[in-house]
Motif scaffolding. Structure first.
Motif, mmCIF file in Angstrom:
data_model
loop_
_atom_site.group_PDB
_atom_site.id
_atom_site.type_symbol
_atom_site.label_atom_id
_atom_site.label_comp_id
_atom_site.label_asym_id
_atom_site.label_seq_id
_atom_site.Cartn_x
_atom_site.Cartn_y
_atom_site.Cartn_z
ATOM 1 N N GLY A 152 0.810 -1.264 0.134
ATOM 2 C CA GLY A 152 -0.030 -0.249 -0.024
ATOM 3 C C GLY A 152 0.912 1.215 -0.040
ATOM 4 N N LYS A 153 2.003 1.156 -0.474
ATOM 5 C CA LYS A 153 2.929 2.423 -0.469
ATOM 6 C C LYS A 153 2.288 3.735 -1.247
ATOM 7 N N GLY A 154 1.860 4.675 -0.445
ATOM 8 C CA GLY A 154 1.109 5.920 -1.142
ATOM 9 C C GLY A 154 -0.248 5.659 -1.374
ATOM 10 N N LYS A 155 -0.840 4.688 -0.573
ATOM 11 C CA LYS A 155 -2.381 4.436 -0.612
ATOM 12 C C LYS A 155 -3.111 4.226 0.552
ATOM 13 N N VAL A 156 -4.159 4.529 0.471
ATOM 14 C CA VAL A 156 -5.349 4.460 1.610
ATOM 15 C C VAL A 156 -6.369 3.511 1.298
ATOM 16 N N LEU A 157 -6.689 2.549 2.059
ATOM 17 C CA LEU A 157 -7.775 1.386 1.794
ATOM 18 C C LEU A 157 -8.959 2.149 2.507
ATOM 19 N N ILE A 158 -9.852 2.336 1.700
ATOM 20 C CA ILE A 158 -11.197 2.594 2.159
ATOM 21 C C ILE A 158 -12.301 1.521 2.129
ATOM 22 N N VAL A 159 -12.837 1.136 3.264
ATOM 23 C CA VAL A 159 -13.581 -0.193 3.035
ATOM 24 C C VAL A 159 -14.866 0.423 3.667
ATOM 25 N N ASP A 160 -15.970 0.155 2.680
ATOM 26 C CA ASP A 160 -17.405 0.598 3.094
ATOM 27 C C ASP A 160 -17.968 -0.870 3.736
ATOM 28 N N GLY A 161 -18.162 -0.848 4.954
ATOM 29 C CA GLY A 161 -18.766 -1.805 5.710
ATOM 30 C C GLY A 161 -20.153 -1.543 6.270
ATOM 31 N N ARG A 162 -20.868 -0.515 5.209
ATOM 32 C CA ARG A 162 -22.360 -0.317 5.293
ATOM 33 C C ARG A 162 -22.667 0.235 6.791
ATOM 34 N N GLY A 163 -21.766 0.522 7.346
ATOM 35 C CA GLY A 163 -21.897 1.535 8.561
ATOM 36 C C GLY A 163 -22.195 0.589 9.795
ATOM 37 N N SER A 164 -21.968 -0.768 9.770
ATOM 38 C CA SER A 164 -22.322 -1.791 10.757
ATOM 39 C C SER A 164 -21.459 -1.554 11.805
ATOM 40 N N LEU A 165 -21.876 -1.567 13.144
ATOM 41 C CA LEU A 165 -20.955 -1.410 14.190
ATOM 42 C C LEU A 165 -21.220 -2.640 15.134
ATOM 43 N N ARG A 166 -22.071 -3.699 14.368
ATOM 44 C CA ARG A 166 -22.324 -4.969 15.034
ATOM 45 C C ARG A 166 -20.917 -5.756 15.236
ATOM 46 N N THR A 167 -20.317 -6.168 13.998
ATOM 47 C CA THR A 167 -18.828 -6.738 14.040
ATOM 48 C C THR A 167 -17.780 -5.868 13.431
ATOM 49 N N ALA A 168 -16.541 -6.307 13.881
ATOM 50 C CA ALA A 168 -15.360 -5.432 13.623
ATOM 51 C C ALA A 168 -14.707 -5.726 11.924
ATOM 52 N N LEU A 169 -14.479 -4.988 11.561
ATOM 53 C CA LEU A 169 -13.802 -5.079 10.195
ATOM 54 C C LEU A 169 -12.352 -5.318 10.181
ATOM 55 N N CYS A 170 -11.751 -4.792 11.377
ATOM 56 C CA CYS A 170 -10.129 -4.906 11.512
ATOM 57 C C CYS A 170 -9.961 -4.784 12.929
ATOM 58 N N GLY A 171 -9.006 -5.733 13.162
ATOM 59 C CA GLY A 171 -8.388 -5.636 14.776
ATOM 60 C C GLY A 171 -6.859 -5.343 14.493
ATOM 61 N N GLY A 172 -6.269 -5.382 15.645
ATOM 62 C CA GLY A 172 -4.960 -4.804 16.023
ATOM 63 C C GLY A 172 -3.912 -5.468 14.986
ATOM 64 N N ASN A 173 -3.937 -6.903 14.759
ATOM 65 C CA ASN A 173 -3.095 -7.715 13.848
ATOM 66 C C ASN A 173 -3.302 -7.209 12.332
ATOM 67 N N ILE A 174 -4.455 -7.039 11.841
ATOM 68 C CA ILE A 174 -4.477 -6.582 10.416
ATOM 69 C C ILE A 174 -4.199 -5.092 10.334
ATOM 70 N N ALA A 175 -4.401 -4.372 11.292
ATOM 71 C CA ALA A 175 -3.932 -3.062 11.285
ATOM 72 C C ALA A 175 -2.313 -2.895 11.129
ATOM 73 N N ALA A 176 -1.886 -3.876 12.001
ATOM 74 C CA ALA A 176 -0.207 -3.912 12.045
ATOM 75 C C ALA A 176 0.209 -4.501 10.625
ATOM 76 N N GLU A 177 -0.513 -5.397 9.944
ATOM 77 C CA GLU A 177 -0.125 -6.044 8.827
ATOM 78 C C GLU A 177 -0.193 -4.776 7.678
ATOM 79 N N ALA A 178 -1.209 -3.852 7.862
ATOM 80 C CA ALA A 178 -1.278 -2.622 7.129
ATOM 81 C C ALA A 178 0.067 -1.805 7.178
ATOM 82 N N LEU A 179 0.241 -1.243 8.155
ATOM 83 C CA LEU A 179 1.553 -0.578 8.613
ATOM 84 C C LEU A 179 2.838 -1.315 7.997
ATOM 85 N N ALA A 180 2.794 -2.458 8.267
ATOM 86 C CA ALA A 180 3.978 -3.369 7.651
ATOM 87 C C ALA A 180 4.163 -3.522 6.251
ATOM 88 N N PHE A 181 3.016 -3.362 5.561
ATOM 89 C CA PHE A 181 2.726 -3.267 4.013
ATOM 90 C C PHE A 181 2.864 -1.683 3.503
#
Length: 165
Positions: free
Chosen positions: A61-90
């Protein structure tokens, strides 16, 4: 470590691009160490599942921002700390979720941007529902792969192309 050494404020971009800036009308919460970030957009549309997110993140993702449309749901998470750490690493500049994240305490030390509508403890459903790279609509705007996004404490704005040098 991360990226945007120069802070670009959304208000400055809007001042210079009043007719072309698309302002997202959702109020996001900042979860990671940076509240300001920008980059070319990659999109995912999903509902309460994050199966496709990891694959997109791993593509880099160098130079990119990932935008995720989860339809506004707050019932379940789309990302946790592990996935976020992976995004930073990539080398992603940031992540924006029209939905929820979880394990928010794990985001605070990550030196990039993460915005979401809120947080929940519930994990994702892990069913295939995501579509990558399609135009998405939320916050009264349309967001397309390849658009340029600027995000800070004020808001999230989109332009067809980058507006800074």
């Amino acid at each position: 470590m991360v990226k945007n050494a120069v802070i670009i404020r959304t208000a400055d971009i809007c001042d210079g691009h009043r007719d072309s800036a698309r302002v997202c009308e959702l109020n996001f919460v900042d979860y990671a160490a940076r509240s300001h970030f920008h980059g070319h957009v990659e999109t995912i549309s999903t509902y309460e599942s994050n199966l496709e997110i990891r694959g997109v993140i791993a593509a880099g993702g160098k130079g990119k921002v990932l935008i995720v449309d989860g339809r506004g749901s707050l019932r379940t998470a789309l990302c946790g700390g592990n996935i976020a750490a992976e995004a930073l690493a990539f080398e992603w500049e940031g992540l924006i979720f029209n939905g929820a994240i979880r394990d928010s305490h794990e985001f605070k030390s990550l030196d990039f941007g993460v915005k979401a509508l809120g947080a929940t403890a519930m994990p994702p459903a892990n069913k295939t529902t995501g579509v990558v790279g399609i135009p998405i609509n939320f916050g009264n705007i349309t967001i397309k792969r390849g658009d340029y996004v600027y995000a800070d404490q004020d808001c999230v704005i989109l332009l067809d192309n980058a507006a800074h040098d």
